[in-house]
Motif scaffolding. Structure first.
Motif, mmCIF file in Angstrom:
data_model
loop_
_atom_site.group_PDB
_atom_site.id
_atom_site.type_symbol
_atom_site.label_atom_id
_atom_site.label_comp_id
_atom_site.label_asym_id
_atom_site.label_seq_id
_atom_site.Cartn_x
_atom_site.Cartn_y
_atom_site.Cartn_z
ATOM 1 N N VAL A 45 11.973 6.789 16.638
ATOM 2 C CA VAL A 45 12.301 5.408 16.279
ATOM 3 C C VAL A 45 13.677 5.071 16.853
ATOM 4 O O VAL A 45 14.625 5.829 16.653
ATOM 5 C CB VAL A 45 12.309 5.224 14.741
ATOM 6 N N THR A 46 13.769 3.961 17.569
ATOM 7 C CA THR A 46 15.067 3.613 18.174
ATOM 8 C C THR A 46 15.725 2.406 17.521
ATOM 9 O O THR A 46 16.929 2.239 17.638
ATOM 10 C CB THR A 46 14.916 3.332 19.683
ATOM 11 N N ALA A 47 14.942 1.564 16.867
ATOM 12 C CA ALA A 47 15.538 0.384 16.235
ATOM 13 C C ALA A 47 14.644 -0.093 15.097
ATOM 14 O O ALA A 47 13.438 0.160 15.098
ATOM 15 C CB ALA A 47 15.712 -0.744 17.254
ATOM 16 N N LEU A 48 15.267 -0.759 14.149
ATOM 17 C CA LEU A 48 14.528 -1.274 12.986
ATOM 18 C C LEU A 48 15.015 -2.683 12.659
ATOM 19 O O LEU A 48 16.200 -2.990 12.836
ATOM 20 C CB LEU A 48 14.805 -0.397 11.749
ATOM 21 N N GLU A 49 14.088 -3.486 12.174
ATOM 22 C CA GLU A 49 14.490 -4.728 11.516
ATOM 23 C C GLU A 49 14.320 -4.475 10.027
ATOM 24 O O GLU A 49 13.274 -3.984 9.594
ATOM 25 C CB GLU A 49 13.593 -5.875 11.975
ATOM 26 N N LEU A 50 15.371 -4.810 9.274
ATOM 27 C CA LEU A 50 15.370 -4.503 7.841
ATOM 28 C C LEU A 50 15.533 -5.778 7.029
ATOM 29 O O LEU A 50 16.209 -6.710 7.464
ATOM 30 C CB LEU A 50 16.559 -3.597 7.499
ATOM 31 N N VAL A 60 19.065 -2.900 13.198
ATOM 32 C CA VAL A 60 19.912 -1.734 13.455
ATOM 33 C C VAL A 60 19.330 -0.954 14.627
ATOM 34 O O VAL A 60 18.136 -1.025 14.906
ATOM 35 C CB VAL A 60 20.040 -0.813 12.204
ATOM 36 N N GLY A 61 20.216 -0.205 15.307
ATOM 37 C CA GLY A 61 19.798 0.568 16.476
ATOM 38 C C GLY A 61 19.656 -0.333 17.688
ATOM 39 O O GLY A 61 20.162 -1.460 17.710
ATOM 40 N N SER A 62 18.980 0.143 18.702
ATOM 41 C CA SER A 62 18.733 -0.647 19.904
ATOM 42 C C SER A 62 17.431 -0.160 20.518
ATOM 43 O O SER A 62 16.979 0.941 20.232
ATOM 44 C CB SER A 62 19.867 -0.472 20.912
ATOM 45 N N ALA A 63 16.855 -1.000 21.400
ATOM 46 C CA ALA A 63 15.584 -0.604 22.013
ATOM 47 C C ALA A 63 15.755 0.723 22.756
ATOM 48 O O ALA A 63 14.891 1.598 22.692
ATOM 49 C CB ALA A 63 15.111 -1.696 22.961
ATOM 50 N N GLN A 64 16.885 0.868 23.445
ATOM 51 C CA GLN A 64 17.114 2.132 24.162
ATOM 52 C C GLN A 64 17.307 3.276 23.172
ATOM 53 O O GLN A 64 16.843 4.387 23.399
ATOM 54 C CB GLN A 64 18.334 1.978 25.082
ATOM 55 N N GLY A 65 18.027 3.000 22.091
ATOM 56 C CA GLY A 65 18.241 4.037 21.083
ATOM 57 C C GLY A 65 19.701 4.135 20.667
ATOM 58 O O GLY A 65 20.026 3.999 19.503
ATOM 59 N N ASP A 66 20.597 4.357 21.615
ATOM 60 C CA ASP A 66 22.019 4.481 21.282
ATOM 61 C C ASP A 66 22.604 3.102 20.977
ATOM 62 O O ASP A 66 22.280 2.132 21.646
ATOM 63 C CB ASP A 66 22.811 5.051 22.467
ATOM 64 N N ALA A 67 23.465 3.055 19.988
ATOM 65 C CA ALA A 67 24.195 1.817 19.702
ATOM 66 C C ALA A 67 25.578 2.218 19.208
ATOM 67 O O ALA A 67 25.722 3.286 18.607
ATOM 68 C CB ALA A 67 23.455 0.997 18.652
ATOM 69 N N PRO A 68 26.588 1.397 19.455
ATOM 70 C CA PRO A 68 27.924 1.776 19.005
ATOM 71 C C PRO A 68 27.976 1.913 17.483
ATOM 72 O O PRO A 68 27.315 1.151 16.774
ATOM 73 C CB PRO A 68 28.803 0.602 19.466
ATOM 74 N N GLY A 69 28.754 2.877 17.028
ATOM 75 C CA GLY A 69 28.930 3.028 15.580
ATOM 76 C C GLY A 69 27.982 4.046 14.980
ATOM 77 O O GLY A 69 27.462 4.918 15.680
ATOM 78 N N TYR A 70 27.779 3.930 13.680
ATOM 79 C CA TYR A 70 26.991 4.919 12.948
ATOM 80 C C TYR A 70 25.497 4.769 13.240
ATOM 81 O O TYR A 70 25.013 3.666 13.488
ATOM 82 C CB TYR A 70 27.221 4.776 11.438
ATOM 83 N N ASP A 71 24.795 5.875 13.132
ATOM 84 C CA ASP A 71 23.357 5.918 13.406
ATOM 85 C C ASP A 71 22.590 5.421 12.177
ATOM 86 O O ASP A 71 22.048 6.202 11.398
ATOM 87 C CB ASP A 71 22.969 7.365 13.751
ATOM 88 N N LEU A 72 22.574 4.106 12.021
ATOM 89 C CA LEU A 72 21.907 3.544 10.842
ATOM 90 C C LEU A 72 20.401 3.783 10.883
ATOM 91 O O LEU A 72 19.771 4.011 9.848
ATOM 92 C CB LEU A 72 22.197 2.043 10.732
ATOM 93 N N THR A 73 19.845 3.746 12.095
ATOM 94 C CA THR A 73 18.399 4.006 12.200
ATOM 95 C C THR A 73 18.095 5.380 11.603
ATOM 96 O O THR A 73 17.137 5.547 10.858
ATOM 97 C CB THR A 73 17.959 3.982 13.689
#
Lengths: 470, 477
Positions: free
Chosen positions: B162-167, B177-190
Motif C-alpha cells: 500500500v502506498t497511499a490512503l484516503e482517510l 496520506v502517503g503518495s502514489a509512488q510510496g515515499d512522502a516527506p515526513g512520517y510514514d503515516l500509511t
C-alpha cells in the motif's frame, strides 16, 4: 555556556554519572546542528540511562537531539531549541542474531559496519547501504530515512524493520513490533521512527529481517546521450522477466565526480571507473543478483535489448562482481561526492510515479539551465529522483543571502514545480544559510497536521529535536 | 434508539441504504471469529463524502462507528462491540484505476481482493497479498487488519503493497496520506494506518502496488511420515537461505478431511505435507526446486511431487485455501489461532501444541504458513457445550502464551480485534499501552471509531469499560 546550562549539566552528571555528561564547549561544538551548539552532551551506556536522561530533560524542559556518529545531522530544518545532545554510540551491542530465522536485533548506537560483519559471516546482509552508511550507526540510518540502490529489489526500511524499542517523550521505554518476520500485533509505531530525525522518540533498539546474500551478481553500465533514452531502456529492463536488484540513472556531472574521486583515491582502483565514459552521457547502472546462470542470462538479454531497442546505448559495459562492488560504492555514496565537490549544493529528494520521471527530469534541467546553475542527478527507476543544484565554488567566499539568491530562487522554483506536478519533494541537504530563506520540507502537505498530532502523542512536551521537522 | 440519527442517515443516504430492523442488522453481528457484536444501524455509503457525513452525524450524537468490508475477519475487528453505526463498504467497490506502466491501482475499500488480481491479470500483474479468503474479503479489510496470506513469505503483507490512503477521521475530515509512488516527506503515516484495525480512521481509497507475474512457478508437495521431519525441513530451508514464495504445512489429520472435500490429490496416510512454491526466472526456479527437494529428502520426505501443470498447481492451492471450510466436517465449530514464532522454534512448538491439545482433550489441526512461522492451530469444539467452549479458549490462550514465551507474537495476520485484546499485556507494558493510547487519541480522541478493539478493556477508553456489552465468551486469559 550560560550558568543555567552549566547547572543543568552538573545536575545531569549527578543523576547519571559525571563520565556520561560533558559540558566542554569544544566537545559540544562537535554536536552542533545547523551551527546551533548544545550546552551539554550526554553519553548513556544503557537503555535505562536514556530513559533517565529524557525524564531529566522533561523535568527541566530541555530540548534534546539524539544522534549516532553525526554524519547526517544537517538533514531537516534548524532546531528551534537545542540544549542537550544525546550521543547514543554507547549503546552498540547486537542484542540477538538468529541466522536460522533470518532476524537480528541491534542497539541503535551500533555501527553499521559492526553489524554487517557478523551478517556477512553467515552470508546474510541488510540492504541499508545508504549515503554515509560506512560511518553511520544503525539508529542514524533509520532515523534519517534514506534509501539505497537495493530498494529496487529489497524495498526500504519500512519493508524489513520488524520491531523497535525507544524512549518516548515521557521518558518511558516503549516498544512496537517484535522479533518475528510477520506480526500485526498492536500499532506499527516503529514505522513512524523511519525518517523521523529524532523528533518522535529516542530509538534504542531495532529489529530487522535479514536477507540471504546472493550466490553471484553482475552489474552493467549502459551509457546514453539523453536521459529520456536511458529511462526508456530502464522501462524495457523492468518489463523483462529479469528483476534487477538495482536500477539507477547517473548524470554526466555525477559520473565525472566519481571518476575524479577515483583518481584522488588512495584505495585500489575501481575497474568500473577505469573505462572511458562517453562525455556528456547518462549512465544506467543495473545490477542483477542470483545464480551464475541467472547472471549469464541477464547479460545475454540486456545485450539483446540494447541491440534491438530504439533507445540504443552508446556504450554497454558488463562488470564482474568486484568491479560492480566498486561502482555501487560510488553510487551509494553519491551525496558525499557531491558535497565534497561543491559544498553549496542543494540536493532534493523527489518522488513521482516512474512513467513521469523523464518529463519531470526534463523540466527540472530546464529550470536549472534558466537559473544558470549546474546540476547533478541520481534517479532510481522506481520513481525516486535526487536532483542537485550546484552553486559554483567561486561564489563561496562572500557567502551571504545575496550570493545564495540564485540558489534560493531556483529551490523555490523546484518546489513549486514539483507541487504542480503532484510530485513529493523535500530538500535533505542544502547550505545551512539557505534554510533561512527556504523551508527544506517544501510545500506544506495536507497530512502535516496529522503528523503534528502524532509527534505530540509521542513527545507531549516537544523535547525531541523541536523544529527540525514540523 | 438513535431515532434522530436514523432519520438523518436516511435523509443523507436514502432508506434503501440504511438498515435498523433487528432481523436486518442481525446479519452483521458476526464475522469469521467466534465473537459477536450487533450494530444498531447499518449503512451503505457510496462515496467518501457520504462516509464523512455519516461520521459527522454519528459523532454529533456520540454514537460509535465501525467499518466493515466482507466480514470475513477472524478477530472480531469488524463487529460493533458496543453497538452503534456500522459502515459497510460493499457499495464502495470500484477499481478506480489500474496503471500497468507504474504497477499501481487505486481502489475503493469494498473491492474484493481477488477481483483486483483478475482485473490486473490482462496486464501480467496481480495483487500479491492473498489471504485464504481472497475471493470474498475486501481490500479495505485487508488494509485494516494488515492481512497476509501464503505468498507473504516472499512478497510481504498488505502494508508492503500500500502506498497511499484516503482517510476519513472521526471529525469527518478527509485526509490523504502517503503518495502514489510510496515515499512522502515526513512520517510514514500509511505504515501506521495499515493494520490499525479501523481504530484510527476509516479508509475510503487505497493506492496499491501491483506485482508482475513471474516467468516461472514450480509448486512442490513434500510428503512426510512425521510432523517433526516436516517441521525440521522448514527450519532447514530457511537456514539454507532458500526463500520460497510460499511454504505451507498441513498435518495429516487435516489432510484427510481436506482430501475428502476437495480431492486435491493429497495423500491420506501421511503425517504432514509441505506445499512449497518457488517463483522467478526459469533458471532460478529449477535450481531452487532442486535445492528444496534435497532438503526434504535429507529430512526423510517420503516423496516430493512436482505439480505437472497449472491445473494441478491450482488444485493443490484449492486444497490449501479451502482447508478451513473442510474442517466443518469434523466438528460443529472450530477456533482458528494466529500465533507467530521464530522459525527455528517450529518443531518444539508443534510438539507443544499437540501436548496442550491432549491435555485439554481437543483435536487440534494445523494448517499454516510454516515458512514465516505463522501458526494457525485450529481447535475443534462443540459450542453447544459451554464447558467445552471455555476449555477450547483456555487451550488456545495457552498456545498463544507459548508463542510469546519462545520469542513470538499474538497475531501474524488476523489482527487483535476483540479476540486477542485481553492477551495484549503478554507483550506490552503499561508504558506501551499509554503510548498506543495517546496515538489512538491523537486520531480518535472520543473513542468513537471501532471502540473496544486492540486494547484490553481495562486499558481502553473509560466510556467503553462502562458500556461494553457482555462478551460472547469468557476472557481467555
Amino acid at each position: 555556556m550560560t550558568s543555567a546550562a552549566s547547572n543543568f549539566a552538573a545536575r545531569l552528571a549527578s543523576a547519571i554519572g559525571a563520565s556520561r555528561v560533558s559540558a566542554d564547549p569544544a566537545e559540544c561544538t562537535e554536536y552542533a546542528v545547523d551551527e546551533i551548539v548544545p550546552a551539554a552532551v550526554a553519553k548513556p551506556s544503557a537503555t535505562e540511562e536514556v530513559a533517565e536522561i529524557v525524564r531529566f530533560a522533561a523535568l527541566e524542559k530541555l530540548a534534546l537531539i539524539p544522534c549516532g556518529n553525526r554524519s547526517k545531522l544537517e538533514i531537516g530544518m534548524p532546531p528551534s531549541r537545542y540544549d542537550l545532545a544525546l550521543d547514543m554510540t554507547g549503546l552498540n551491542q547486537i542484542a540477538h542474531y538468529d541466522p536460522g530465522d533470518l532476524t537480528v536485533g541491534v542497539d541503535a548506537g551500533a555501527n553499521f559496519n559492526d553489524l554487517a560483519a557478523p551478517l556477512f559471516k553467515q552470508k546474510q546482509f541488510l540492504p541499508l547501504l545508504v549515503p554515509f552508511y560506512f560511518e553511520s550507526t544503525i539508529g542514524g540510518i533509520i532515523a534519517s530515512g534514506l534509501d539505497s540502490s537495493l530498494r529496487h529489489s529489497c524495498g526500504t526500511a519500512r519493508d524489513f524493520l520488524i520491531g523497535a524499542e525507544f524512549v518516548d517523550g515521557t521518558g518511558r521505554l516503549c516498544k512496537s513490533g517484535g522479533r518475528v518476520v510477520k506480526n500485526v500485533t498492536g500499532y506499527d509505531l516503529h514505522k513512524l521512527l523511519i525518517g523521523s530525525l529524532g523528533t518522535v522518540a529516542v530509538i534504542t533498539r531495532l529489529n530487522f529481517r535479514t536477507f540471504p546474500a546472493p550466490p553471484a551478481s553482475r552489474s552493467f553500465v549502459l551509457s546514453f546521450s539523453a536521459p529520456r533514452d536511458a529511462l526508456v531502456f530502464s522501462n524495457l529492463v523492468e518489463r523483462s522477466p529479469i528483476r534487477p536488484a538495482s536500477l539507477d540513472l547517473v548524470s554526466p556531472r555525477l559520473i565525472e565526480l566519481f571518476v575524479e574521486a577515483e583518481k584522488n583515491s588512495s584505495q585500489p582502483p575501481t575497474a568500473a571507473l577505469k573505462g572511458e565514459f562517453p562525455a556528456g552521457s547518462w549512465h544506467l547502472c543495473v545490477s542483477v543478483e542470483g545464480s551464475p546462470q541467472v547472471c549469464e542470462r541477464a547479460s545475454r538479454e540486456f545485450a539483446e535489448l540494447a541491440a534491438s531497442s530504439t533507445a540504443k546505448p552508446a556504450q554497454f559495459v558488463t562488470l564482474n562482481e568486484n568491479e560492480g562492488a566498486g561502482l555501487w560504492h560510488y553510487v551509494s555514496q553519491f551525496i558525499s561526492f557531491l558535497l565534497e565537490a561543491c559544498p553549496l549544493t542543494a540536493i532534493f529528494k523527489i518522488t513521482i510515479l516512474p512513467s513521469r520521471l523523464a518529463p519531470l527530469l526534463e523540466q527540472l534541467r530546464a529550470l536549472a539551465d534558466q537559473a544558470s546553475l549546474p546540476y547533478a542527478v541520481l534517479a532510481r527507476a522506481c520513481g525516486v529522483l535526487y536532483f542537485s543544484l550546484l552553486l559554483p565554488s567561486d561564489e563561496h567566499e562572500s557567502l551571504n543571502s545575496a550570493s545564495l539568491q540564485p540558489l534560493a530562487e531556483a529551490t523555490s522554483a523546484v518546489f513549486s514545480f514539483c507541487t504542480s506536478e503532484n510530485a513529493c519533494a523535500y530538500l535533505p541537504w542544502c547550505p545551512n544559510q539557505l534554510k533561512r530563506q527556504v523551508n527544506t520540507w517544501g510545500s506544506p502537505r495536507a497530512d502535516f497536521g496529522l503528523m503534528r498530532r502524532l509527534k505530540s502523542a509521542f513527545d507531549p512536551q516537544n523535547l525531541f529535536a523541536p523544529g527540525r521537522f514540523l | 434508539m438513535h431515532a434522530g440519527l436514523l432519520r438523518d442517515l436516511e435523509k443523507l443516504l436514502g432508506s434503501s441504504s440504511v438498515l435498523f430492523q433487528p432481523e436486518d442488522v442481525l446479519l452483521y453481528e458476526y464475522d469469521g471469529s467466534v465473537e459477536k457484536g450487533r450494530p444498531d444501524i447499518v449503512v451503505f455509503p457510496t462515496t467518501t463524502q457520504e462516509v464523512s457525513q455519516i461520521v459527522k452525524l454519528a459523532v454529533k450524537d456520540n454514537v460509535p462507528i465501525v467499518g466493515r468490508g466482507a466480514g470475513t475477519g477472524l478477530s472480531g475487528g469488524a463487529l460493533a462491540r458496543i453497538g452503534g453505526v456500522m459502515i459497510v463498504f460493499a457499495r464502495m467497490n470500484r477499481i478506480l484505476s489500474i496503471d500497468p506502466e507504474n504497477q499501481r491501482a487505486v481502489v475503493q475499500p469494498g473491492v474484493v481482493n481477488f477481483d483486483l488480481t483478475l482485473a490486473a491479470e490482462p496486464h501480467g500483474l496481480y495483487f500479491a497479498p492473498d489471504p485464504s479468503s481472497q475471493k470474498s474479503c475486501t481490500i479495505g479489510g485487508n488494509v485494516a487488519e494488515n492481512a497476509g496470506g501464503p505468498h507473504t513469505l516472499a512478497y510481504g503483507v498488505t502494508a508492503n503493497h500500500v502506498t497511499a490512503l484516503e482517510l476519513v477521521l472521526p471529525d469527518g475530515e478527509i485526509v490523504r496520506v502517503g503518495s502514489a509512488q510510496g515515499d512522502a516527506p515526513g512520517y510514514d503515516l500509511t505504515g501506521l494506518f495499515v493494520g490499525s484495525e479501523g481504530t484510527l480512521a476509516l479508509v475510503t481509497e487505497i493506492t496499491v502496488k501491483l506485482t508482475r507475474k513471474p516467468e516461472a512457478i514450480k509448486t512442490q508437495l513434500a510428503i512426510f511420515d512425521s510432523v517433526d521431519d516436516a517441521a525440521e525441513t522448514v527450519v532447514d530451508v530457511t537456514a539454507r537461505a532458500i526463500i520460497p514464495a510460499a511454504c505451507e504445512m498441513l498435518d495429516g489429520w487435516t489432510l484427510r478431511v481436506v482430501e475428502d472435500f476437495v480431492h486435491a490429490g493429497f495423500p491420506r496416510d501421511c503425517a504432514a505435507v509441505l506445499l512449497l512454491e518457488v517463483e522467478g526466472l526459469a533458471e532460478a526456479v529449477t535450481a531452487q526446486a532442486a535445492a528444496i527437494t534435497d532438503v526434504c529428502k535429507t529430512h526423510h520426505a517420503r516423496e516430493v511431487r512436482l505439480a505437472r501443470d497449472n491445473a494441478e498447481r491450482e488444485l493443490l492451492w484449492k486444497g490449501r485455501k479451502n482447508a478451513f471450510g473442510a474442517l466443518g466436517r469434523l466438528a460443529p465449530s472450530n477456533y482458528v489461532l494466529d500465533g507467530v514464532i521464530p522459525r527455528t522454534k517450529l518443531p518444539q512448538t508443534l510438539r507443544h501444541v499437540r501436548e496442550i491439545g491432549a491435555r485439554y482433550g481437543f483435536d487440534i489441526c494445523n494448517i499454516f504458513h510454516a515458512g514465516d512461522g505463522n501458526l494457525h492451530p485450529i481447535v475443534l469444539y462443540d459450542p453447544r457445550d459451554k464447558g467445552q467452549f471455555e476449555r477450547a479458549m483456555q487451550a488456545s490462550a495457552e498456545i498463544i502464551r507459548y508463542c510469546v514465551e519462545v520469542g513470538g507474537t499474538l497475531t501474524g495476520e488476523h489482527g487483535i480485534g476483540m479476540e486477542k485484546a485481553e492477551l495484549m499485556p503478554l507483550l506490552f507494558s503499561d508504558a506501551d499501552f499509554d503510548l498506543m493510547r495517546r496515538v489512538h487519541d491523537a486520531c480518535n480522541p472520543a473513542c468513537l471509531l471501532n471502540p473496544g478493539k486492540i486494547f484490553p478493556l481495562s486499558k481502553g477508553c473509560g466510556e467503553i469499560r462502562i458500556r461494553a456489552k457482555s462478551s460472547s465468551r469468557p476472557s481467555p486469559s
